[in-house]
Design a protein around this motif. Structure first.
Motif, PDB file in Angstrom:
ATOM      1  N   THR A 113      -1.810  -9.145  25.399  1.00  0.00           N
ATOM      2  CA  THR A 113      -2.732  -8.127  25.894  1.00  0.00           C
ATOM      3  C   THR A 113      -2.593  -6.810  25.142  1.00  0.00           C
ATOM      4  OG1 THR A 113      -1.137  -7.365  27.529  1.00  0.00           O
ATOM      5  CG2 THR A 113      -2.669  -9.093  28.230  1.00  0.00           C
ATOM      6  N   PRO A 145     -10.715 -13.200  28.524  1.00  0.00           N
ATOM      7  CA  PRO A 145     -10.672 -11.776  28.853  1.00  0.00           C
ATOM      8  C   PRO A 145      -9.243 -11.280  29.083  1.00  0.00           C
ATOM      9  CG  PRO A 145     -12.443 -12.846  30.040  1.00  0.00           C
ATOM     10  CD  PRO A 145     -11.641 -13.941  29.386  1.00  0.00           C
ATOM     11  N   ASP A 146      -8.939 -10.133  28.498  1.00  0.00           N
ATOM     12  CA  ASP A 146      -7.635  -9.486  28.629  1.00  0.00           C
ATOM     13  C   ASP A 146      -7.513  -8.941  30.053  1.00  0.00           C
ATOM     14  OD1 ASP A 146      -5.563  -7.554  28.634  1.00  0.00           O
ATOM     15  OD2 ASP A 146      -5.908  -7.034  26.540  1.00  0.00           O
ATOM     16  N   SER A 147      -6.500  -9.386  30.757  1.00  0.00           N
ATOM     17  CA  SER A 147      -6.326  -8.967  32.159  1.00  0.00           C
ATOM     18  C   SER A 147      -6.054  -7.469  32.293  1.00  0.00           C
ATOM     19  CB  SER A 147      -5.188  -9.764  32.816  1.00  0.00           C
ATOM     20  OG  SER A 147      -3.955  -9.466  32.191  1.00  0.00           O
ATOM     21  N   THR A 148      -5.679  -6.823  31.186  1.00  0.00           N
ATOM     22  CA  THR A 148      -5.435  -5.377  31.228  1.00  0.00           C
ATOM     23  C   THR A 148      -6.623  -4.584  30.698  1.00  0.00           C
ATOM     24  OG1 THR A 148      -4.436  -5.239  29.019  1.00  0.00           O
ATOM     25  CG2 THR A 148      -2.959  -5.779  30.858  1.00  0.00           C
ATOM     26  N   GLY A 149      -7.705  -5.273  30.339  1.00  0.00           N
ATOM     27  CA  GLY A 149      -8.850  -4.619  29.702  1.00  0.00           C
ATOM     28  C   GLY A 149      -9.791  -3.955  30.688  1.00  0.00           C
ATOM     29  N   GLU A 150     -10.375  -2.864  30.229  1.00  0.00           N
ATOM     30  CA  GLU A 150     -11.361  -2.178  31.054  1.00  0.00           C
ATOM     31  C   GLU A 150     -12.682  -2.932  31.039  1.00  0.00           C
ATOM     32  OE1 GLU A 150     -11.341  -0.264  26.970  1.00  0.00           O
ATOM     33  OE2 GLU A 150      -9.802  -0.770  28.385  1.00  0.00           O
ATOM     34  N   ARG A 151     -13.527  -2.585  31.978  1.00  0.00           N
ATOM     35  CA  ARG A 151     -14.824  -3.250  32.110  1.00  0.00           C
ATOM     36  C   ARG A 151     -15.941  -2.329  31.638  1.00  0.00           C
ATOM     37  NH1 ARG A 151     -14.378  -7.912  34.924  1.00  0.00           N
ATOM     38  NH2 ARG A 151     -12.393  -8.263  35.937  1.00  0.00           N
ATOM     39  N   GLU A 210     -18.203  -6.516  32.797  1.00  0.00           N
ATOM     40  CA  GLU A 210     -17.559  -7.496  31.921  1.00  0.00           C
ATOM     41  C   GLU A 210     -16.343  -6.870  31.242  1.00  0.00           C
ATOM     42  OE1 GLU A 210     -21.745  -9.480  30.413  1.00  0.00           O
ATOM     43  OE2 GLU A 210     -21.001  -7.642  29.485  1.00  0.00           O
ATOM     44  N   VAL A 211     -15.287  -7.669  31.084  1.00  0.00           N
ATOM     45  CA  VAL A 211     -14.116  -7.200  30.362  1.00  0.00           C
ATOM     46  C   VAL A 211     -14.483  -7.123  28.886  1.00  0.00           C
ATOM     47  CG1 VAL A 211     -11.725  -7.706  29.730  1.00  0.00           C
ATOM     48  CG2 VAL A 211     -12.509  -8.156  32.050  1.00  0.00           C
ATOM     49  N   TRP A 269     -12.353  -6.482  26.261  1.00  0.00           N
ATOM     50  CA  TRP A 269     -11.319  -6.938  25.331  1.00  0.00           C
ATOM     51  C   TRP A 269     -10.845  -8.344  25.660  1.00  0.00           C
ATOM     52  CZ3 TRP A 269     -11.394  -4.014  21.305  1.00  0.00           C
ATOM     53  CH2 TRP A 269     -11.773  -2.671  21.445  1.00  0.00           C
ATOM     54  N   ASP A 270     -10.478  -9.076  24.629  1.00  0.00           N
ATOM     55  CA  ASP A 270      -9.976 -10.440  24.775  1.00  0.00           C
ATOM     56  C   ASP A 270      -8.519 -10.512  24.338  1.00  0.00           C
ATOM     57  OD1 ASP A 270     -12.477 -11.229  25.567  1.00  0.00           O
ATOM     58  OD2 ASP A 270     -13.016 -12.164  23.667  1.00  0.00           O
TER      59      ASP A 270
END
Length: 144
Positions: free
Chosen positions: A31, A74-80, A85-86, A88-89
């Motif tokens: 991440t 989708p990166d679980s720490t990524g913003e939407r 939608e997230v 970042w991957d």
């Protein structure tokens, strides 16, 4: 199979940390990548691809080899974004083995055959491509 190089600051997450997680059968979600080129490289990864684990900032050296065990998601720490939608991957990785001899950035830069390595040419990129020829040479330099 494609080859990659992925950077992590060892005081945040080291190869030893990855080895410990792998020993517990816990793949690591890679991440926190917030660069579009690096994200696109992760999107191009396939299951079974291998990557060098590079300690950045402290050490500046390739210290191990890991494998992609889950494709881009989708990166679980990524913003939407505005659509929810997230943006970042990431991929999931597991340790394969440490290099018997870490390969330092100084050694890499001093090796003419590695002048085109993305680590050298695009030094700020945290996830980069490695050609099969570069991979073979770096493995040999690392004692494999």
């Amino acid at each position: 199979m494609a080859y990659w190089l992925m950077k992590s600051e060892p005081d945040v997450f080291s190869f030893a940390d990855l080895q410990a997680k792998t020993a517990r059968n816990e793949p690591e979600e890679w991440t926190g990548v917030r660069n579009y080129a690096a994200r696109n490289n992760m999107r191009a990864m396939a299951l079974g691809d291998e990557a060098f684990f590079y300690h950045s900032n402290i050490g500046k050296e390739i210290v191990g080899i890991m494998q992609v065990v889950a494709a881009a998601h989708p990166d679980s720490t990524g913003e939407r974004n505005a659509k929810g939608e997230v943006v970042w991957d990431c991929v999931d990785v597991a340790a394969i083995k440490p290099l018997p001899r870490p390969v330092t950035l100084a050694t890499i830069k001093a090796t003419p055959e590695l002048a085109e390595l993305e680590l050298v040419k695009l030094s700020r990129l945290s996830v980069s491509k490695v050609s099969p020829q570069e991979w073979a040479l770096l493995c040999k330099m690392g004692g494999l």
